[in-house]
Write an enzyme that holds these catalytic residues in place. Structure first.
Site, PDB file in Angstrom:
ATOM      1  N   ARG B 123      13.614  -5.045  -9.698  1.00  0.00           N
ATOM      2  CA  ARG B 123      12.058  -4.943 -10.121  1.00  0.00           C
ATOM      3  C   ARG B 123      11.171  -6.019  -9.035  1.00  0.00           C
ATOM      4  O   ARG B 123      10.045  -6.381  -9.212  1.00  0.00           O
ATOM      5  CB  ARG B 123      11.823  -5.544 -11.445  1.00  0.00           C
ATOM      6  CG  ARG B 123      12.263  -4.446 -12.542  1.00  0.00           C
ATOM      7  CD  ARG B 123      11.765  -4.644 -13.960  1.00  0.00           C
ATOM      8  NE  ARG B 123      12.395  -3.772 -14.985  1.00  0.00           N
ATOM      9  CZ  ARG B 123      13.659  -4.136 -15.447  1.00  0.00           C
ATOM     10  NH1 ARG B 123      14.124  -5.384 -15.333  1.00  0.00           N
ATOM     11  NH2 ARG B 123      14.262  -3.182 -16.364  1.00  0.00           N
ATOM     12  N   LYS B 144       1.675  -1.616   1.527  1.00  0.00           N
ATOM     13  CA  LYS B 144       1.907  -0.416   1.189  1.00  0.00           C
ATOM     14  C   LYS B 144       3.231  -0.026   1.554  1.00  0.00           C
ATOM     15  O   LYS B 144       3.518  -0.170   2.870  1.00  0.00           O
ATOM     16  CB  LYS B 144       0.886   0.537   1.828  1.00  0.00           C
ATOM     17  CG  LYS B 144      -0.281   0.661   0.852  1.00  0.00           C
ATOM     18  CD  LYS B 144      -1.381   1.555   1.628  1.00  0.00           C
ATOM     19  CE  LYS B 144      -1.369   2.970   1.127  1.00  0.00           C
ATOM     20  NZ  LYS B 144      -2.656   3.757   1.657  1.00  0.00           N
ATOM     21  N   GLU B 186      -2.922   4.116  16.251  1.00  0.00           N
ATOM     22  CA  GLU B 186      -3.500   3.288  14.998  1.00  0.00           C
ATOM     23  C   GLU B 186      -3.983   2.011  15.460  1.00  0.00           C
ATOM     24  O   GLU B 186      -4.934   1.659  14.794  1.00  0.00           O
ATOM     25  CB  GLU B 186      -2.257   2.834  14.173  1.00  0.00           C
ATOM     26  CG  GLU B 186      -1.536   4.128  13.448  1.00  0.00           C
ATOM     27  CD  GLU B 186      -2.039   4.338  11.840  1.00  0.00           C
ATOM     28  OE1 GLU B 186      -2.836   3.715  11.472  1.00  0.00           O
ATOM     29  OE2 GLU B 186      -1.517   5.123  11.282  1.00  0.00           O
ATOM     30  N   LYS B 228      -7.517  -4.515   9.769  1.00  0.00           N
ATOM     31  CA  LYS B 228      -6.694  -4.158   8.389  1.00  0.00           C
ATOM     32  C   LYS B 228      -6.780  -5.232   7.366  1.00  0.00           C
ATOM     33  O   LYS B 228      -6.952  -4.988   6.302  1.00  0.00           O
ATOM     34  CB  LYS B 228      -5.276  -3.536   8.809  1.00  0.00           C
ATOM     35  CG  LYS B 228      -4.635  -2.977   7.545  1.00  0.00           C
ATOM     36  CD  LYS B 228      -3.717  -2.149   7.927  1.00  0.00           C
ATOM     37  CE  LYS B 228      -2.946  -1.573   6.485  1.00  0.00           C
ATOM     38  NZ  LYS B 228      -2.032  -0.718   6.672  1.00  0.00           N
ATOM     39  N   GLU B 238      -6.312  -0.012  -3.109  1.00  0.00           N
ATOM     40  CA  GLU B 238      -6.886   0.955  -2.509  1.00  0.00           C
ATOM     41  C   GLU B 238      -7.799   1.777  -3.686  1.00  0.00           C
ATOM     42  O   GLU B 238      -7.574   2.625  -4.273  1.00  0.00           O
ATOM     43  CB  GLU B 238      -5.830   2.040  -1.882  1.00  0.00           C
ATOM     44  CG  GLU B 238      -6.545   3.196  -1.227  1.00  0.00           C
ATOM     45  CD  GLU B 238      -5.738   4.132  -0.382  1.00  0.00           C
ATOM     46  OE1 GLU B 238      -4.582   3.409  -0.083  1.00  0.00           O
ATOM     47  OE2 GLU B 238      -5.961   4.981   0.097  1.00  0.00           O
ATOM     48  N   ARG B 242     -10.467   0.252   0.725  1.00  0.00           N
ATOM     49  CA  ARG B 242      -9.092   0.574   1.504  1.00  0.00           C
ATOM     50  C   ARG B 242      -9.007   1.749   2.211  1.00  0.00           C
ATOM     51  O   ARG B 242      -8.191   2.068   2.892  1.00  0.00           O
ATOM     52  CB  ARG B 242      -8.009  -0.024   0.735  1.00  0.00           C
ATOM     53  CG  ARG B 242      -6.772   0.019   1.549  1.00  0.00           C
ATOM     54  CD  ARG B 242      -5.551  -0.908   0.900  1.00  0.00           C
ATOM     55  NE  ARG B 242      -4.308  -0.787   1.629  1.00  0.00           N
ATOM     56  CZ  ARG B 242      -3.356  -1.424   1.243  1.00  0.00           C
ATOM     57  NH1 ARG B 242      -3.266  -2.487   0.509  1.00  0.00           N
ATOM     58  NH2 ARG B 242      -2.152  -1.150   1.872  1.00  0.00           N
ATOM     59  N   ASN B 246      -7.729   5.234   5.839  1.00  0.00           N
ATOM     60  CA  ASN B 246      -6.899   6.824   6.130  1.00  0.00           C
ATOM     61  C   ASN B 246      -7.554   7.632   7.098  1.00  0.00           C
ATOM     62  O   ASN B 246      -7.093   8.587   7.234  1.00  0.00           O
ATOM     63  CB  ASN B 246      -6.900   7.314   4.514  1.00  0.00           C
ATOM     64  CG  ASN B 246      -5.791   6.730   3.897  1.00  0.00           C
ATOM     65  OD1 ASN B 246      -4.794   6.062   4.210  1.00  0.00           O
ATOM     66  ND2 ASN B 246      -6.237   6.331   2.467  1.00  0.00           N
ATOM     67  N   HIS B 249      -5.889  10.552   8.642  1.00  0.00           N
ATOM     68  CA  HIS B 249      -4.518  10.818   7.724  1.00  0.00           C
ATOM     69  C   HIS B 249      -4.752  12.038   6.899  1.00  0.00           C
ATOM     70  O   HIS B 249      -3.339  12.518   6.843  1.00  0.00           O
ATOM     71  CB  HIS B 249      -4.211   9.578   6.777  1.00  0.00           C
ATOM     72  CG  HIS B 249      -3.705   8.237   7.720  1.00  0.00           C
ATOM     73  ND1 HIS B 249      -4.552   7.853   8.902  1.00  0.00           N
ATOM     74  CD2 HIS B 249      -2.638   7.632   7.538  1.00  0.00           C
ATOM     75  CE1 HIS B 249      -3.477   6.875   9.198  1.00  0.00           C
ATOM     76  NE2 HIS B 249      -2.379   6.843   8.380  1.00  0.00           N
ATOM     77  N   HIS B 253      -1.283  13.779   7.808  1.00  0.00           N
ATOM     78  CA  HIS B 253      -0.136  13.732   6.909  1.00  0.00           C
ATOM     79  C   HIS B 253       0.292  15.307   6.883  1.00  0.00           C
ATOM     80  O   HIS B 253       1.512  15.645   6.669  1.00  0.00           O
ATOM     81  CB  HIS B 253      -0.458  13.124   5.604  1.00  0.00           C
ATOM     82  CG  HIS B 253      -0.322  11.712   5.679  1.00  0.00           C
ATOM     83  ND1 HIS B 253      -0.610  10.955   4.518  1.00  0.00           N
ATOM     84  CD2 HIS B 253       0.612  10.846   6.470  1.00  0.00           C
ATOM     85  CE1 HIS B 253      -0.207   9.620   4.675  1.00  0.00           C
ATOM     86  NE2 HIS B 253       0.166   9.677   5.923  1.00  0.00           N
ATOM     87  N   HIS B 266       3.917   9.853  13.898  1.00  0.00           N
ATOM     88  CA  HIS B 266       2.869   9.547  12.967  1.00  0.00           C
ATOM     89  C   HIS B 266       1.527   9.308  13.798  1.00  0.00           C
ATOM     90  O   HIS B 266       0.800   9.898  13.563  1.00  0.00           O
ATOM     91  CB  HIS B 266       3.267   8.300  12.134  1.00  0.00           C
ATOM     92  CG  HIS B 266       2.167   8.058  11.180  1.00  0.00           C
ATOM     93  ND1 HIS B 266       1.851   8.868  10.082  1.00  0.00           N
ATOM     94  CD2 HIS B 266       1.294   7.103  10.883  1.00  0.00           C
ATOM     95  CE1 HIS B 266       0.743   8.328   9.416  1.00  0.00           C
ATOM     96  NE2 HIS B 266       0.537   7.197   9.943  1.00  0.00           N
TER      97      HIS B 266
END
Lengths: 365, 365
Positions: B123, B144, B186, B228, B238, B242, B246, B249, B253, B266
Site C-alpha cells: 500500500r 502521477k 514536453e 510543472k 488534478e 493541473r 495535458n 495530450h 494519447h 510520447h
C-alpha cells in the site's frame, strides 16, 4: 438509524447501520452528491448478485443514476490483478469517468477488489461500500484496500477512503452460519484490543449474536466499527498505533497463505492467530486468564482455536517471512497486555513463534 | 548543482540537477534517511541496464545499502499489470519491507512502472527517481504514476510523490537523437502553457538544445520542471489547474493508442496534439500567430506536426472517448489563449475535433 463518523479530516466519512437501507439508499447517494451524469459501476460476486444486485440496480436507476455492474466469482481468489485488469476493462467499456463511483456490494473480498479498482482507476475515483457480511464491518473502516499476489496476501493496494458505508442489517440474515462465526471473530478482536467491557458484553451475548438478533448485531457492529474508527483516526496510514488492529493477523495471514486461499476463512485464521498471540502474551508474563478467556470466547462462538493437523510448520514460518509485518529481519506481533489492551512487540524471537505454532498444531490432534 | 523544491506540504521533495550525480548519490540517499537495513529495489530497462545499472548498484553497495535490481524490456509495453505483478514477486523474494525504497532508473516508462510498484506495494513505500531522459523531467514532477490497460493508456495508477529526484545530465548524452527531440517536446510544452519568455528562449536555443549543450540543457530542464512544479503545487490531484499540463495530450494519447504503443514516441504524439490544440485555439478566435509559432518551433526541433497518413480517423476519435479527459460526455481540451497561456475548454464540439484530426492528417500527405 445508527450513524458513525470515521474522523479523517477532509477524508472523514459516515457509516450508516440499519435494517432495510438497500430500499432507501438512493437518497443517501444524492445527499453525498454522487453524479447522475457519470456511470456508476457496482462490483459484486456470484453469491451476492442473485440476492441483491437487480434490486440495487433498479432502485438506483429509478432515481436517475446510470448503473452498470460486474460480477466476479465468489471467494478470496477473486482478489487478483487479473480480475482488476478485467474490471478496468469493464469500467472503460461502460464509460466510467473521473466523477464516477465504484460501489462494492458484498463482503470483504468484494470490498478489497472494488476498492483497489476505485483507488487506481484513473488514479482514484469515488468509492462506496455496501457490506453484506459481518466480517466486512472491519474492512469498511479505514480505507485499506488490496489484491493478492501468488506469494502473499493483500500485498498490492492502497489507502482509499470510501465516500460512505451503508450497512443494511437485513443482508446479514442470508449469511451461512460459518461466515457469521468468522465475522464475529473480527468483531470480538476489536474488543480484545481496545475495550474489555465490549468483550464482556460479547461473552454475555454469544447466543444472541449467533442467532443474528438485529438489535445485538447492530450494537456489535457499531462497537466494532467504533473501535476501529478510533484507531484509524489516530493513525490513518498505519505508521504506529494502527498496527494493533493486526492482532492475530501475523499467524492468521500465514495460515491463509499456506492453506491455499479458501480452505480457512479469514476470520477463522484470525481466530487461531489471536489464540497464538494470547499464548505469546503468557510468555511475556501476562496473566494466563487473558489466554483462557480469549480461547473460551472464540470456542463459544464456534471458531477454530488450533492449527489443523495437516498444516506444515515450516511452510507457515516461511509464509510469515513474506508478511508485511516482518520488518527489517525481526518478527513483529501484536500481543495482549491484559484483556482489552494490546501492545506491539517488534522483536519477538523467531524460536518462540515456532514453538507457539507447533503448540497450536499439537492441540488439534 | 541546480536544486528545485516541488512544494507539496508534507509531501514536498527536491529535484537535484547536475552532471555526474550518479557518482555521488549515496550521500543524498543518506541525507534523506533511506534505510540501510531494508533492501532497495532498482527498476530499470534493457536500454539503461547495460549503461548504468552495475555502476549504480556498486556505488550504493559501497556505502552499505542492500541493493537488488529488476530489468524490464524497454518500451511502453513494459507498463503492464503483468510486469507489475512480476515486480511485486521480485520485491517479495528480495524481502522488501515497508521501509524499503523503489528506485526508478530510466525514462518515463520505468518511472511510471516503478512508481506504480512503489505506490501499491504494501500500500505504498518510498520512491526515488533517477530519470535518464529529457522526457522524464515531466514525469519526475507531480507524482502521477500509472500502467496501461489494453484499452487505454495510464488508466491504472496513483498519485505517489517521490522522496527526491536525481537528474544526472551525463545520462542524457547517451540518448538517441529521436528521443532527445521527443523529450524537448514536453519541455517546450511547459513554455507554451505558462511562460512565453521560456518559449522565446527555446526558439533562440534550438541548436544548443539539439546538441545537448550541458548548460542549455540544465537551464531547459530546470525551467520545464519549475513550470510543472508551480502548477502541481497548486493542484496536486488534478482537480482543476493541473489539467493544463495535458496540452496536446487529448489527441496525443489517442494517437499513441491507435498506433499501438511504440510506433509514435510520447513526445512525438504530444507534438502533433499541441499543433491540434493550436488549431482549435484559432477556431476560438485566438491570434493565428500562436498556431504558426507553435508549429514552427516544433518543426525546428525536428518533431512531427501532422498525423501520419495511414492512421484511421474513426479509430482516433474512438480512442479519445476512452480518454480520462473525456468527462460526462463532453470533449475537454487544453487550448492556448495566447503564446504562454492556456485555458481548459470543457465543451469542445466533437465535430470540430474531428475536422482538426482530419486536417492534421491531410497535412501529412
Amino acid at each position: 438509524m445508527r450513524e458513525l463518523i470515521v474522523e479523517l479530516g477532509e477524508r472523514s466519512y459516515p457509516i450508516y447501520i440499519e435494517a432495510g437501507l438497500l430500499d432507501r439508499m438512493a437518497t443517501i447517494f444524492m445527499e453525498h452528491a454522487i453524479s447522475k451524469k457519470s456511470p456508476i459501476l457496482i462490483v459484486t460476486d456470484t453469491n451476492i448478485a442473485p440476492l441483491y444486485l437487480s434490486k440495487v440496480e433498479k432502485h438506483l436507476q429509478q432515481y436517475g443514476f446510470i448503473v452498470h455492474s460486474a460480477v466476479v466469482t465468489a471467494g478470496e481468489a477473486a482478489k487478483s490483478l487479473t480480475n482488476l485488469e478485467s474490471l478496468v476493462g469493464s469500467a472503460l467499456e461502460f464509460g466510467l469517468d473521473r466523477r464516477s463511483a465504484i460501489v462494492a456490494l458484498g463482503g470483504g473480498v468484494v470490498g478489497d477488489l472494488a476498492g483497489t479498482l476505485a483507488a487506481t482507476y484513473m488514479r482514484g475515483i469515488s468509492f462506496i461500500q455496501i457490506p453484506t457480511t459481518i466480517l466486512a464491518h472491519d474492512s469498511s473502516v479505514g480505507g485499506k484496500v488490496a489484491v493478492n499476489h501468488p506469494l502473499a496476501k493483500n500485498i498490492i493496494g492502497a489507502f482509499h477512503q470510501p465516500q460512505f458505508v451503508l450497512y443494511d442489517l437485513n443482508t446479514i440474515q442470508s449469511l451461512p452460519l460459518r461466515e457469521v462465526k468468522a465475522g464475529l471473530s473480527e468483531v470480538v478482536k476489536h474488543g480484545f484490543i481496545w475495550d474489555e467491557s465490549f468483550v464482556s458484553w460479547c461473552e454475555e451475548n454469544v447466543s444472541n449474536l449467533l442467532q443474528l438478533d438485529a438489535e445485538s448485531l447492530g450494537y456489535a457492529l457499531y462497537n466494532g466499527c467504533s473501535v476501529k474508527a478510533n484507531v484509524v483516526s489516530q493513525d490513518e496510514r498505519e505508521n504506529s498505533l494502527r498496527a494493533i488492529l493486526n492482532l492475530g493477523h501475523t499467524i492468521g495471514h500465514a495460515l491463509e497463505a499456506v492453506a491455499g486461499y479458501g480452505e480457512l476463512l479469514h476470520g477463522e485464521a484470525i481466530s487461531i492467530g489471536m489464540v497464538g498471540s494470547a499464548m505469546l502474551a503468557v510468555r511475556y508474563g501476562v496473566d494466563e486468564q487473558v489466554y483462557t478467556r480469549t480461547k473460551a470466547l472464540l470456542e463459544q462462538l464456534g471458531l477454530p482455536t488450533s492449527i489443523p493437523a495437516h498444516f506444515d510448520v515450516d511452510a507457515i514460518m516461511r509464509a510469515m517471512m513474506h508478511d508485511k509485518k516482518f520488518r527489517e529481519g525481526h518478527m513483529v506481533f501484536v500481543v495482549p497486555t491484559a484483556m482489552g489492551t494490546v501492545e506491539i512487540k517488534e522483536n519477538v524471537p523467531v524460536s518462540w513463534v515456532r514453538e507457539i505454532v507447533e503448540q497450536l498444531k499439537r492441540e488439534a490432534s
